[in-house]
Each structure stands twice: as structure tokens, then as C-alpha cells.
Motif scaffolding. Structure first.
Motif, PDB file in Angstrom:
ATOM      1  N   UNK A 262       0.853  -1.200   0.000  1.00  0.00           N
ATOM      2  CA  UNK A 262       0.000   0.000   0.000  1.00  0.00           C
ATOM      3  C   UNK A 262       0.882   1.240   0.000  1.00  0.00           C
ATOM      4  N   UNK A 263       0.579   2.141  -0.934  1.00  0.00           N
ATOM      5  CA  UNK A 263       1.258   3.434  -1.006  1.00  0.00           C
ATOM      6  C   UNK A 263       0.332   4.527  -0.481  1.00  0.00           C
ATOM      7  N   UNK A 264       0.924   5.539   0.146  1.00  0.00           N
ATOM      8  CA  UNK A 264       0.149   6.727   0.491  1.00  0.00           C
ATOM      9  C   UNK A 264      -0.319   7.386  -0.806  1.00  0.00           C
ATOM     10  N   UNK A 265      -1.497   8.011  -0.812  1.00  0.00           N
ATOM     11  CA  UNK A 265      -1.975   8.659  -2.039  1.00  0.00           C
ATOM     12  C   UNK A 265      -1.005   9.694  -2.595  1.00  0.00           C
ATOM     13  N   UNK A 325       0.065  -3.770  -5.851  1.00  0.00           N
ATOM     14  CA  UNK A 325       0.356  -2.501  -5.167  1.00  0.00           C
ATOM     15  C   UNK A 325      -0.906  -1.641  -5.210  1.00  0.00           C
ATOM     16  N   UNK A 326      -1.396  -1.285  -4.032  1.00  0.00           N
ATOM     17  CA  UNK A 326      -2.585  -0.451  -3.903  1.00  0.00           C
ATOM     18  C   UNK A 326      -2.183   0.936  -3.377  1.00  0.00           C
ATOM     19  N   UNK A 327      -3.108   1.851  -3.466  1.00  0.00           N
ATOM     20  CA  UNK A 327      -2.985   3.108  -2.721  1.00  0.00           C
ATOM     21  C   UNK A 327      -4.222   3.205  -1.842  1.00  0.00           C
ATOM     22  N   UNK A 328      -4.039   3.685  -0.626  1.00  0.00           N
ATOM     23  CA  UNK A 328      -5.151   3.711   0.332  1.00  0.00           C
ATOM     24  C   UNK A 328      -5.024   4.916   1.256  1.00  0.00           C
ATOM     25  N   UNK A 329      -6.147   5.319   1.813  1.00  0.00           N
ATOM     26  CA  UNK A 329      -6.162   6.524   2.658  1.00  0.00           C
ATOM     27  C   UNK A 329      -5.576   6.289   4.043  1.00  0.00           C
ATOM     28  N   UNK A 338       6.175   6.135   3.536  1.00  0.00           N
ATOM     29  CA  UNK A 338       4.921   6.361   2.823  1.00  0.00           C
ATOM     30  C   UNK A 338       4.443   5.132   2.079  1.00  0.00           C
ATOM     31  N   UNK A 339       5.071   3.976   2.360  1.00  0.00           N
ATOM     32  CA  UNK A 339       4.690   2.708   1.730  1.00  0.00           C
ATOM     33  C   UNK A 339       4.790   1.614   2.785  1.00  0.00           C
ATOM     34  N   UNK A 340       3.887   0.637   2.712  1.00  0.00           N
ATOM     35  CA  UNK A 340       3.916  -0.457   3.689  1.00  0.00           C
ATOM     36  C   UNK A 340       3.805  -1.805   2.995  1.00  0.00           C
ATOM     37  N   UNK A 341       4.382  -2.826   3.661  1.00  0.00           N
ATOM     38  CA  UNK A 341       4.045  -4.200   3.306  1.00  0.00           C
ATOM     39  C   UNK A 341       2.778  -4.526   4.078  1.00  0.00           C
ATOM     40  N   UNK A 342       1.745  -4.942   3.405  1.00  0.00           N
ATOM     41  CA  UNK A 342       0.471  -5.222   4.060  1.00  0.00           C
ATOM     42  C   UNK A 342       0.417  -6.695   4.443  1.00  0.00           C
ATOM     43  N   UNK A 343       0.314  -6.942   5.755  1.00  0.00           N
ATOM     44  CA  UNK A 343       0.259  -8.300   6.291  1.00  0.00           C
ATOM     45  C   UNK A 343      -1.061  -8.433   7.044  1.00  0.00           C
ATOM     46  N   UNK A 344      -2.146  -8.710   6.353  1.00  0.00           N
ATOM     47  CA  UNK A 344      -3.468  -8.640   6.978  1.00  0.00           C
ATOM     48  C   UNK A 344      -3.684  -9.617   8.124  1.00  0.00           C
TER      49      UNK A 344
END
Length: 897
Positions: A262-265, A325-329, A338-344
Motif C-alpha cells: 500500500x502506497x500513500x496517495x 500494489x494499492x494506494x489507500x487513505x 509512505x509505503x507499507x508491506x500489508x500483512x493482513x
């Protein structure tokens, strides 16, 4: 002398305001021979009218300052104005007036209100940060930071209105649109000035441990804002590109469970990765919508997590799989990269986002009761456990894997251990007029050139136009066009002004020498007065203002200009004043005007209610009944004084009047008496070992002693002749000393003014009770004089006008000086512990027995002894005890039916 038995607060306030000003009653100078106390409230923005929150803030501060003066401290208690800022500029545009006119008219109005409240400021020290004599030194501070490498000019995103062609502050963006014209606001990158507060991040965090006198919740807020995190930066290659996406994570042990990015907008790669894909339009629309929101609006929207797929993929460096790769609020550019590895499976925010958009959930750490299948998870698991689905680390304890992975990833070159901070450098540029001009010029030959100190202040020009679509400073040719201080060639001035937080980051130093034209502050005076011993203000300033002030203080400390690395030894964040369960606001229609309250009830009753209605740190519910009750108490005290005045004045032989010089001796005696007190962290524990400000901020025990106790009575203090006293006199004298002990302890150790006022109310009841029970001819005038002497001195910090008026009525101002220059009364433990007293025991109001009991017997023990009396039991036989009323030191009444 005929005396009105109703207290005329209008006349008293007018009279004493004038007299105190003529006498310079509250003037103060540095005096190394005396222990100091610096009492300060956060200075206000001059909006033109005080609100009840102001009244509460200043009533607390004033009571503190007055109390400590009477305790023998040399008290610095100043006031000034946070007078730069956006509202003045908005008013100038709306009314076609200069911001200075609006500002200084408001200052005059608010100063008048403060003086009416009886606030004991040394008005000679008044400052306004919009005055050139002040902002000259704000500019000097900018240059000091510049020389120390703590100022940087770099690009930063700003709010831009394309129709007005101007930069907007966050406060000027309403629902993503310009507050003036309603045009949607854009984000633009502009060159801005920053203070490198991040260079002090570790010290700002570590030194919170020094602040023992700060509320823990404020320190937690500061720790969270600084946001120190130990973790790793991991590099994720971007599929089909030569670039890598770097993320910061504190949970590199979960990287095998990363199923998307996920990237910051507003991340630089967000739009770039979407360009040319079928997702481009959706990504662009999402980015434009989210980035138009203010920081506050974005924070409020985080609960409703939403995002868009960019159309690009990254490669998980440990599994080799392609992940979207997504962008999310919910990812912000100002944290990490400003970027994360998403580990749900192991982060709740990622979990909620994955469930919403149908993204895979992979469990890689299995705790007790945690399913191995991510589809069966009901929420993210964030605890330790056994590693699964993690290649060579399977079966390993996650805590051991955390350490091993860090070593392995660094060796393989896919990551590196690092420390990250949430804190970002302080953006100080403001594109408006009413602020301190930044002392920088731009020269085509020399580049960026700081203005020399001997050319300060860079003055705000008057020939500006306040119009939509242009920076006011940029409209002044006389301001913009200048010469280069370095080469003498043509140059242009910086047209940005400084954030008003810069002004408020150092104002408490200027109070020590407010008219010094040669330096920002006198170092010798600063070393005497600083740090601030008690700082009082709203919780809304618990982060930025306090953080910036701490940063600037550390810079000045490193420069050797101030005595302490922290500016504020103790901090009180007072609660709000609310009405009908909500914060007072015009929109809710629940605002109470201080002017109306002062006009109807007077300053004494207003202050008394504010201090009595709730502990200072809690919210205060406004009550018409409460303010009326405070007014009745003020009148009750006045009637008590007028009722006793003739007898007291007629018993001059029983009253030891103060002689010449006795007041000064009394202060010295009281100060010396308290010197023997044990250390502590109360209000009085403020001075350093030498009586001056300590260079550390760890609480401390000054020569005045932190723990209040019984000191020798000051010279000039009225001492009653105790020969021939009966139980009533002894009981009243104990109540006097009990009240002194309670009030002193409540203020000095706990800063609980509400319970202190309650103790004073009980003392007034006790004096009235004595007068009701004892025949007038038998009443001891010397005892009444001694009791009122101590009552009025204790009331002085709460009801300054009433106390002074009553003090004069009793004839003591002529012989002893102002009540506000008297020593604080001391209690005598021997009186509190004195022998036995006779207790009257009644049954249904009729006397049935008299008991001799210890004077300090508790109410419960007193009740039990009364019920155990054989004479009383005879009257209780066959009856039911409905209740037992006890008056300590006097009587017990058993009500039966």
C-alpha cells in the motif's frame, strides 16, 4: 463608622484596581537572595473578548501566584499576547483595515477584562509578539538556528487555490475547497522553510523522563507524536521496472505473510505506477480527492478505509511472488517511507482493508487458538507464537525469528535495521502578511543570504494590499526590492512569514527582560527565573506548542544561553468549561459571557465559583446555581466581617498590631520556617539548591521547602490571649488551624483549589457558629480578630478584592499593609492535637449528656462514643435511630423515631 452590610463589589473593584496600580503592588524584580517562582499561563490570542476558558485558566494561575507570594517567594507572573496570526489578516481583508489596528484594539479590550478580574500580573512586562521589539528577536532566533545548521529550504506540498492563485493554510480549506471562493483545492510542491526539529528527536523523547511534574497523558501524547520505532527498511522490487519500493516495518518477522503493498496517495510513485494502465483514471481521481482533505479530515476518515489498485505489482523479496500494489487513505506519507508491506493476518488495519477488498490473508505466526488458515481469522493476531508458512523459519519462536531474520536480510542485502520517527521537520513558512518576516534575501549572484543581525528587525511594510489572489508582502515593492548584504547588488526579500508557533516557542524568556533592546533576553535574569515552575494551559496545546518550545529551549541550552534543557518544570492542563454537557460555543448557543457574569456577580464570586466547582484538571460544568452560591458566600463573608468589625476595633488592647517593618520580618520568618520542611514535588518545590532555577528539571527541593508545615507565626500576626478559654473558644481555634492545614496542603501539595475553598467555607461556618452559640458579651474579640485575620489571608488568593476591602475595614491595612503582602498563615500542630474537648450529646435536639473526648477524635469514633453513653442509651430504649448528626469538637445529635 457606618458600614454597608452588603458588599459593593463594583465600588471595591474600581477602588482597589486603582490603588494596586498606584502602589505597584505586583511589580517584581530578580532577587538572588530570595527563592523564586515563575508562574505562567499560556498567553492568549487577542480575539477581543475573554471566554470562560480564559477566566478559568487565569483564575488558577492568579491564585497560585498570590499564594506563593504570601509563602515568601519572589514570584514572576507576567502576561502577553500571541498577536500574530491568520484571524487578524482575515479581519483586515473583510473590514479593509490594517491587521495591527484590529489586533491592538482587541488587546486593549482583553487587558481591561483581565484587570477587572483582579489578576495580579506585573503589567510592566507585557509583550506582544507582533511588536517589532519582539519579532526582531524572533528573527534573531531564526538566524541562530540557521547558523547551527537547523534551518533548511526544501520542497513541500501546500494547499493551492487555482482561482485565488494563493497558498492556503489548512484552516482555510473547508471540505476540500477554498474558504473564500469554494474552488476545489489542489496540492502543489513549493519551496518552503523548515526547522530541523528531527535532529533533536532522541533528546525530545529521552528528556520526557525529566518532566516529573507533567501529566502522564501529555507525555504519552508527545511520545506518540515523536513516534520512535525500531525496525527494518525492506526493498520490494517492482515487477517490470528497475525501481524498488522501500518500506519501513517494525514487523519484518511477518514478511512471508505480506500479500499486497500500500502506497500513500501522495507517494511519488502512486500516479507514476498507474500511468498507462486501465487503473490510471481511478487512481488519479482517488488521489485528487484524498489529498484535497486537510490533515484533520484525513485522520477522521481513517476508520473508513478505502483504496484503489494501481495496476502495478511488487515482488515479495522472500517468497518471490507477485503481489498487487494499492494506494489507500490509511497510509500516510509523513510516516516511514509512505509505503507499507500489508500483512493482513497480523495487522488490524491491513486485515480490515483486505476483507473489504477480497485480498488474501496468510497466517505466518500462530499463537494459541489462532487458526493456520487466514480465511478463518476473525481479526488480526499481533502477539508472539510459532512461525508457519515462513520457509526456513518454520517452527521457530517468532521472537527468535525476529532477530534471525534481521541478520539474514541484512546479509542478503534486501533490508537494513533502522530507527524511524513519526516526527517530521517543522514547516515554518506561511504565505501571509501578519507574521514575523523571515530574515532571508535572494541574490542572483550570492544565492540565499541571511540578513545580518545588525540589520534586524526586518520590518513589516505598511504599503501592502490585502486582496484575494496575491501574497500581501509580495505587493510591496519597497519591501521586496532590497540589496544583498553580501555583495551589495540587487536582491529580493523572502515574502513568507514565520509560523506563529515560532513566536510562542520562546516568549517566556522575553518576560524576564521585556524591554531589552540589545539582546532577546538578559542571560543573568533568565538564569535566575527559568525554568518556568508552573505552566498552565489547555490540553489542545499538549503536542505542538509544548514540543516546539522544548525544541527551541534545547537549542538555546546548547548555545549556553539558558539554564535548563527543559522550559517548564510543572504543567497543568486545565479542563474545559462546559454548559449543558457540551463545550461552550456560539453554534450550540450555550456561551456564557464573562463580561455579563462580572457585571452581575463581580470578580470575587466569579473566581470563587471557577475555582470551587471542579478540580483544575477536570471539565467544569457551568451552573447558574453555582455562581449564585459563590455570590452568597462572598456576601456572607462580608456580613461576618462587618458584624465583628466594631468589637475588633474596640478591643485594641487585645490585638497585637503590627509594628513598622514587621511585615517584611514576617515574610522572612515564614520563609525560614518552611526551610526546614522535607522535600517534595508540590508547588513550593520549585527552586534549585541555591534558591535559583536549577539546571535540571527533576522536581527538587528548594530552600523554601516543598512540603508545607507549621512555621513560626510571622511578626505582626494577631495572636489571641488564650487565658480563660472555654470549650467553644478552643473548638473555634482548632477549626482555624485545621482550615490552615487543609488549605495549605490542598494548594501546595495537590493544587486542588476546590477542596481548599470548601475548607474556607467550613471555617466561615465555624466562626458563625461560635457567634451564634456564645452570647455577644461573652464573645472573645481577640479570638474573632485572630480567626478573621487568618481567614482573610487565606481568602486573598481566591477573592482578592473582598479580602483587601475587609482587611482595610478592620483597620489592618493602615498598620500592616495590603493583605496581599502578608505572610501565609501557619498552623500549630499543638493546637490540632490539644487535649480533650467537651462534646454535647443531644437526643432529638435535647441535651442528654456531656462527654470529654480527645480533640482529634474522628466523626465515626465520636458517633460510637455518643451512642455508647449510658445516659443516651436510656433515651434510645425502644426507639429506632434514624440518623446521627455530628459537629466535630462540639456536639452529637441523635435523631430517633
Amino acid at each position: 463608622m457606618a458600614v454597608d452590610d452588603r458588599y459593593n463589589f463594583h465600588a471595591a473593584e474600581k477602588k482597589w484596581r486603582q490603588r494596586w496600580a498606584e502602589e505597584g503592588l505586583y511589580h517584581v524584580e530578580a532577587d538572588p537572595s530570595r527563592p523564586k517562582f515563575y508562574c505562567l499561563e499560556m498567553y492568549p490570542y487577542p480575539s477581543g473578548k475573554l471566554h470562560m476558558g480564559h477566566v478559568r485558566n487565569y483564575s488558577i494561575g492568579d491564585a497560585t501566584a498570590r499564594f506563593l507570594r504570601m509563602r515568601g517567594y519572589n514570584v514572576l507572573y507576567p502576561m502577553g499576547w500571541d498577536s500574530f496570526g491568520l484571524p487578524a489578516e482575515n479581519a483586515a481583508i473583510a473590514n479593509q483595515t490594517h491587521p495591527a489596528e484590529w489586533t491592538y484594539a482587541n488587546i486593549a479590550a482583553m487587558r481591561e477584562q483581565m484587570q477587572r478580574l483582579g489578576l495580579s500580573y506585573d503589567w510592566r512586562r507585557e509583550i506582544a509578539c507582533s511588536h517589532p521589539g519582539y519579532y526582531k528577536w524572533t528573527q534573531w532566533l531564526f538566524l541562530l538556528l540557521y547558523k547551527r545548521g537547523l534551518v533548511e529550504r526544501k520542497k513541500a506540498p501546500v494547499n493551492w487555490c487555482p482561482r485565488c492563485a494563493t497558498v492556503l493554510a489548512n484552516e482555510q480549506v473547508e471540505d476540500g475547497a477554498c474558504w473564500r471562493c469554494g474552488t476545489p483545492v489542489e496540492k502543489r510542491e513549493l519551496e518552503q522553510w523548515f526547522f530541523r526539529i528531527t535532529a533533536y528527536a532522541d533528546r525530545l523523547l529521552k528528556d520526557l523522563d525529566l518532566l516529573e511534574g507533567w501529566p502522564e497523558r501529555v507525555k504519552v501524547m508527545q511520545r506518540n507524536w515523536i513516534g520512535r520505532s525500531e525496525g527494518m527498511e525492506l526493498d520490494f522490487p517492482i515487477a517490470g521496472r528497475d525501481e524498488k519500493l522501500t518500506v519501513f516495518t517494525t514487523r519484518h518477522d511477518t514478511v512471508y505473510g505480506a500479500t499486497f503493498m500500500v502506497l500513500a496517495p501522495d507517494h511519488p510513485l502512486t500516479l507514476e505506477l498507474a500511468r498507462g494502465t486501465e487503473q490510471e483514471a481511478a487512481v488519479r481521481a482517488f488521489v485528487e480527492r484524498v489529498t484535497r482533505l486537510t490533515v484533520r479530515d484525513r485522520a477522521e476518515a481513517l476508520d473508513a478505509k478505502e483504496g484503489v489498485f494501481t495496476g502495478a505489482y511488487a515482488i515479495n523479496p522472500v517468497t518471490g511472488e507477485r503481489i498487487p500494489i494499492w494506494t489507500a487513505n490509511y497510509v500516510l506519507m509523513d510516516y516511514g517511507t509512505g509505503a507499507i508491506q500489508a500483512v493482513p493476518a497480523h495487522d488490524q488495519r491491513d486485515f480490515e482493508f483486505a476483507r473489504k477488498y477480497g485480498l488474501p490473508v496468510r497466517v505466518v505466526i500462530q499463537g494459541e487458538g489462532v487458526p493456520a488458515d487466514g480465511d478463518r481469522l476473525e481479526e488480526a493476531y499481533t502477539g508472539p507464537g510459532r512461525m508457519i508458512h515462513s520457509g526456513p523459519y518454520d517452527g521457530m519462536d517468532s521472537r527468535e525469528a525476529y532477530r534471525r531474520m534481521a541478520e539474514d536480510f541484512e546479509r542478503r542485502g534486501i533490508g537494513r535495521r533502522t530507527v524511524n520517527y513519526r516526527l517530521r521537520d517543522w514547516l515554518i513558512s506561511r504565505q501571509r502578511y501578519w507574521g514575523a518576516p523571515i530574515p532571508i534575501v535572494y541574490c542572483d549572484r550570492c544565492g540565499i543570504v541571511p540578513v545580518p543581525e545588525d540589520q534586524l528587525p526586518v520590518l513589516l511594510p505598511d504599503d501592502v494590499r490585502f486582496q484575494v489572489g496575491a501574497s500581501p508582502l509580495a505587493t510591496s515593492e519597497s519591501f521586496v526590492r532590497t540589496t544583498c548584504p553580501s555583495c551589495g547588488g540587487p536582491a529580493r526579500r523572502e515574502t513568507d512569514t514565520m509560523d506563529t508557533f515560532v513566536d510562542s516557542s520562546w516568549y517566556y524568556y522575553r518576560y524576564t527582560s521585556p524591554r531589552d533592546e540589545h539582546q532577546p533576553f538578559d542571560r543573568e535574569k533568565v538564569f535566575y527565573w527559568l525554568p518556568v515552575d508552573q505552566y498552565i494551559g489547555g490540553i489542545e496545546h499538549a503536542v505542538l506548542h509544548l514540543l516546539y518550545s522544548r525544541f527551541i529551549t534545547k537549542v538555546l541550552y546548547d548555545e549556553g544561553l539558558v539554564p535548563s534543557p527543559e522550559p517548564f518544570r510543572r504543567l497543568l492542563t486545565q479542563g474545559m468549561v462546559i454548559k449543558d454537557g457540551a463545550k461552550m460555543s456560539k453554534s450550540k448557543g450555550n456561551v456564557v459571557s464573562p463580561e455579563d457574569i462580572l457585571e452581575e456577580y463581580g470578580a470575587d464570586a466569579t473566581r470563587l465559583f471557577i475555582l470551587f466547582a471542579a478540580p483544575p484538571e477536570r471539565d467544569l460544568e457551568w451552573s447558574e446555581h453555582g455562581i449564585e452560591g459563590a455570590s452568597r458566600f462572598v456576601q456572607r463573608v462580608w456580613r461576618l466581617v462587618t458584624g465583628c468589625a466594631e468589637a475588633i476595633r474596640g478591643a485594641a488592647g487585645q490585638v497585637a498590631a503590627a509594628r513598622d517593618g514587621a511585615v517584611a520580618e514576617a515574610v522572612g520568618a515564614v520563609t525560614a520556617g518552611y526551610a526546614a520542611g522535607a522535600g517534595g514535588r508540590g508547588l513550593a518545590g520549585a527552586a534549585g539548591e541555591d534558591g535559583n532555577a536549577a539546571t535540571d528539571v527533576r522536581g527538587g527541593t528548594g530552600p523554601a521547602g516543598a512540603r508545607p508545615g507549621a512555621a513560626a507565626a510571622g511578626a505582626g500576626e494577631i495572636q489571641p490571649a488564650m487565658q480563660g478559654w472555654g470549650p467553644e473558644e478552643q473548638a473555634l481555634w482548632r477549626e482555624v488551624h485545621r482550615a490552615i492545614a487543609r488549605v495549605t496542603t490542598d494548594i501546595a501539595e495537590r493544587m486542588q483549589y476546590n477542596t481548599a475553598v470548601a475548607a474556607l467555607m467550613e471555617l466561615v461556618n465555624a466562626i458563625y457558629g461560635y457567634r451564634d452559640r456564645v452570647e455577644p458579651a461573652a464573645q472573645r474579640a481577640d479570638l474573632l480578630a485572630a480567626a478573621l485575620d487568618r481567614l482573610l489571608r487565606m481568602l486573598a488568593p481566591f477573592t482578592p478584592y473582598l479580602a483587601e476591602e475587609a482587611w482595610e475595614l478592620l483597620g489592618w491595612r493602615a498598620t500592616r499593609g495590603s493583605v496581599h503582602r502578608q505572610p501565609w498563615p501557619a498552623w500549630d500542630p499543638a493546637v490540632l492535637e490539644a487535649g480533650t474537648v467537651e462534646i454535647v450529646v443531644q437526643v432529638n435536639g435535647k441535651v442528654r449528656d456531656r462527654l470529654q473526648v480527645p480533640a482529634d477524635l474522628s466523626e465515626e469514633e465520636l458517633r460510637q462514643r455518643a451512642l455508647a453513653s449510658p445516659r443516651v442509651r436510656d433515651w434510645l430504649d425502644g426507639k429506632t435511630v434514624a440518623r446521627v448528626i455530628t459537629v466535630p469538637g462540639r456536639l452529637v445529635n441523635v435523631v430517633v423515631k
